[in-house]
Design an enzyme around this catalytic site. Sequence first.
Site, PDB file in Angstrom:
ATOM      1  N   GLU A  35       1.332  -1.278  -0.031  1.00  0.00           N
ATOM      2  CA  GLU A  35      -0.473   0.545   0.073  1.00  0.00           C
ATOM      3  C   GLU A  35       0.813   1.768  -0.092  1.00  0.00           C
ATOM      4  OE1 GLU A  35      -2.714   1.342  -0.470  1.00  0.00           O
ATOM      5  OE2 GLU A  35      -4.085   1.804   1.019  1.00  0.00           O
ATOM      6  N   ASP A  36       0.255   2.333  -0.664  1.00  0.00           N
ATOM      7  CA  ASP A  36       0.780   3.695  -0.123  1.00  0.00           C
ATOM      8  C   ASP A  36       0.685   4.374   0.591  1.00  0.00           C
ATOM      9  OD1 ASP A  36      -1.501   3.926  -0.586  1.00  0.00           O
ATOM     10  OD2 ASP A  36      -1.195   5.577  -2.411  1.00  0.00           O
TER      11      ASP A  36
ATOM     12  N   ASP B 182      -4.563   5.585   5.690  1.00  0.00           N
ATOM     13  CA  ASP B 182      -4.878   6.896   6.563  1.00  0.00           C
ATOM     14  C   ASP B 182      -6.156   6.816   7.428  1.00  0.00           C
ATOM     15  OD1 ASP B 182      -4.848   9.356   6.751  1.00  0.00           O
ATOM     16  OD2 ASP B 182      -6.381   9.705   4.800  1.00  0.00           O
TER      17      ASP B 182
ATOM     18  N   PHE C 236      -1.116  15.970   4.017  1.00  0.00           N
ATOM     19  CA  PHE C 236      -1.011  15.623   2.794  1.00  0.00           C
ATOM     20  C   PHE C 236       0.267  15.835   1.892  1.00  0.00           C
ATOM     21  CE2 PHE C 236      -2.523  15.078  -2.028  1.00  0.00           C
ATOM     22  CZ  PHE C 236      -3.459  14.791  -1.329  1.00  0.00           C
ATOM     23  N   VAL C 237       0.861  14.398   1.413  1.00  0.00           N
ATOM     24  CA  VAL C 237       1.632  13.849   1.090  1.00  0.00           C
ATOM     25  C   VAL C 237       1.317  13.411  -0.783  1.00  0.00           C
ATOM     26  CG1 VAL C 237       2.558  13.000   2.783  1.00  0.00           C
ATOM     27  CG2 VAL C 237       1.189  11.728   1.831  1.00  0.00           C
TER      28      VAL C 237
ATOM     29  N   ASP D  91      -0.083  11.083  -4.973  1.00  0.00           N
ATOM     30  CA  ASP D  91      -1.538  12.048  -6.361  1.00  0.00           C
ATOM     31  C   ASP D  91      -1.765  12.954  -5.548  1.00  0.00           C
ATOM     32  OD1 ASP D  91      -3.703  10.414  -5.363  1.00  0.00           O
ATOM     33  OD2 ASP D  91      -4.469  11.505  -7.080  1.00  0.00           O
TER      34      ASP D  91
ATOM     35  N   ARG E 190       2.631  12.652  -9.248  1.00  0.00           N
ATOM     36  CA  ARG E 190       3.116  10.412  -9.077  1.00  0.00           C
ATOM     37  C   ARG E 190       4.492  10.353  -9.479  1.00  0.00           C
ATOM     38  NH1 ARG E 190      -1.825   7.511  -7.595  1.00  0.00           N
ATOM     39  NH2 ARG E 190      -3.146   8.332  -8.698  1.00  0.00           N
TER      40      ARG E 190
HETATM   41  P1  5GP Z   1      -7.898   5.706   4.432  1.00  0.00           P
HETATM   42  O1  5GP Z   1      -8.938   4.211   3.880  1.00  0.00           O
HETATM   43  O2  5GP Z   1      -7.488   4.639   5.067  1.00  0.00           O
HETATM   44  O3  5GP Z   1      -8.731   7.011   4.949  1.00  0.00           O
HETATM   45  O4  5GP Z   1      -7.191   6.177   2.880  1.00  0.00           O
HETATM   46  C1  5GP Z   1      -6.182   5.524   2.142  1.00  0.00           C
HETATM   47  C2  5GP Z   1      -6.193   6.458   0.589  1.00  0.00           C
HETATM   48  O5  5GP Z   1      -6.179   7.712   0.715  1.00  0.00           O
HETATM   49  C3  5GP Z   1      -4.370   5.871  -0.041  1.00  0.00           C
HETATM   50  O6  5GP Z   1      -4.251   4.984  -0.073  1.00  0.00           O
HETATM   51  C4  5GP Z   1      -4.362   7.473  -0.478  1.00  0.00           C
HETATM   52  O7  5GP Z   1      -4.995   7.403  -2.149  1.00  0.00           O
HETATM   53  C5  5GP Z   1      -5.511   8.445   0.057  1.00  0.00           C
HETATM   54  N1  5GP Z   1      -4.257   9.114   0.807  1.00  0.00           N
HETATM   55  C6  5GP Z   1      -4.667   8.916   2.393  1.00  0.00           C
HETATM   56  N2  5GP Z   1      -4.144   9.856   2.656  1.00  0.00           N
HETATM   57  C7  5GP Z   1      -2.953  10.904   1.454  1.00  0.00           C
HETATM   58  C8  5GP Z   1      -1.750  11.601   1.618  1.00  0.00           C
HETATM   59  O8  5GP Z   1      -2.121  12.470   1.980  1.00  0.00           O
HETATM   60  N3  5GP Z   1      -1.676  11.970  -0.365  1.00  0.00           N
HETATM   61  C9  5GP Z   1      -2.240  11.149  -0.772  1.00  0.00           C
HETATM   62  N4  5GP Z   1      -1.616  11.886  -2.479  1.00  0.00           N
HETATM   63  N5  5GP Z   1      -3.365  10.216  -0.824  1.00  0.00           N
HETATM   64  C10 5GP Z   1      -3.755   9.949   0.654  1.00  0.00           C
END
Ligand code: 5GP
Length: 179
Positions: free
Chosen positions: A101-102, A105, A154-155, A161, A167
Site C-alpha cells: 500500500e502507498d 490513512d 497531505f503527501v 497524487d 505520482r
Molecule cells: P484510507 O482508507 O486509509 O483513509 O485511505 C487510504 C487512501 O487515501 C490511500 O491509499 C491514498 O490513496 C489516499 N490518501 C490518504 N492520505 C493521503 C495523502 O496524504 N496523500 C495522498 N496523495 N493520498 C492520500
Amino acid sequence: MIANRETMGKILFTEEQIRKRAEELGEEIARDYEGEEVILLGTLKGSVVWMADLMKEIPLDVKIDFVSASSYGSATSTSGVVTITKDVDMDLFNKHVIIVEDIVDTGTTLNYLKEYLKERNPKDVKICTLLDKPARRVIDLKPDYIGFTVDDLFVIGYGLDYDQKYRNLPYISYLENNE
Ligand code: 5GP
C-alpha cells in the site's frame, strides 16, 4: 502547475532514503517468509513506485498482482463505502499475501480489502505500507511493515497524487496551503 523536482512542496523523504528503507523491509520480509512463496498485492495506483522498489529487495519466490479499491464517503467516519474497481487476478488460495500500500490513512480501504481477500482463503494476509498516518486512523488497523510514519499532512510523490498528478516525483513531499 508543472511538477518541478526542486519546488514541489517540502521534501519529507528522498529517493535514497526510500530505497534504503525498501532494502531494510525487503530483508525483514525475506526473514519472516524464509523458504516460502509470497504474493505481493499492490493497490492501484498509488503503490506502483513503492512496489517496484520493494519487490527487488525480497530474495524469495515472489509473484505480483494488483487490485484497485476506491473509498467514498466521509474520510473521518468508519461509514466510508469501499468498492473494488479492479479485482485480483491470481488465485490466492493457501498463499501468503502481502498487500503493498502507498499510505494508510483512516484505515477504511485496507480494512475492507483485508476482509474481502479473506473470502479467497489465503494462508495469511499482511500489510506493507510505504507511509503510515496513524493520527487519522478511525479503524483499529496496524500495518505489519511500515516504511515511514508521517504526521497529518497531505503527501505527494513516489506514487502518491494530487488530482492524479505528481505520482512521478522521485521523492515524498507535502503540500502547504498556498501551493
Ligand atoms: P484510507 O482508507 O486509509 O483513509 O485511505 C487510504 C487512501 O487515501 C490511500 O491509499 C491514498 O490513496 C489516499 N490518501 C490518504 N492520505 C493521503 C495523502 O496524504 N496523500 C495522498 N496523495 N493520498 C492520500
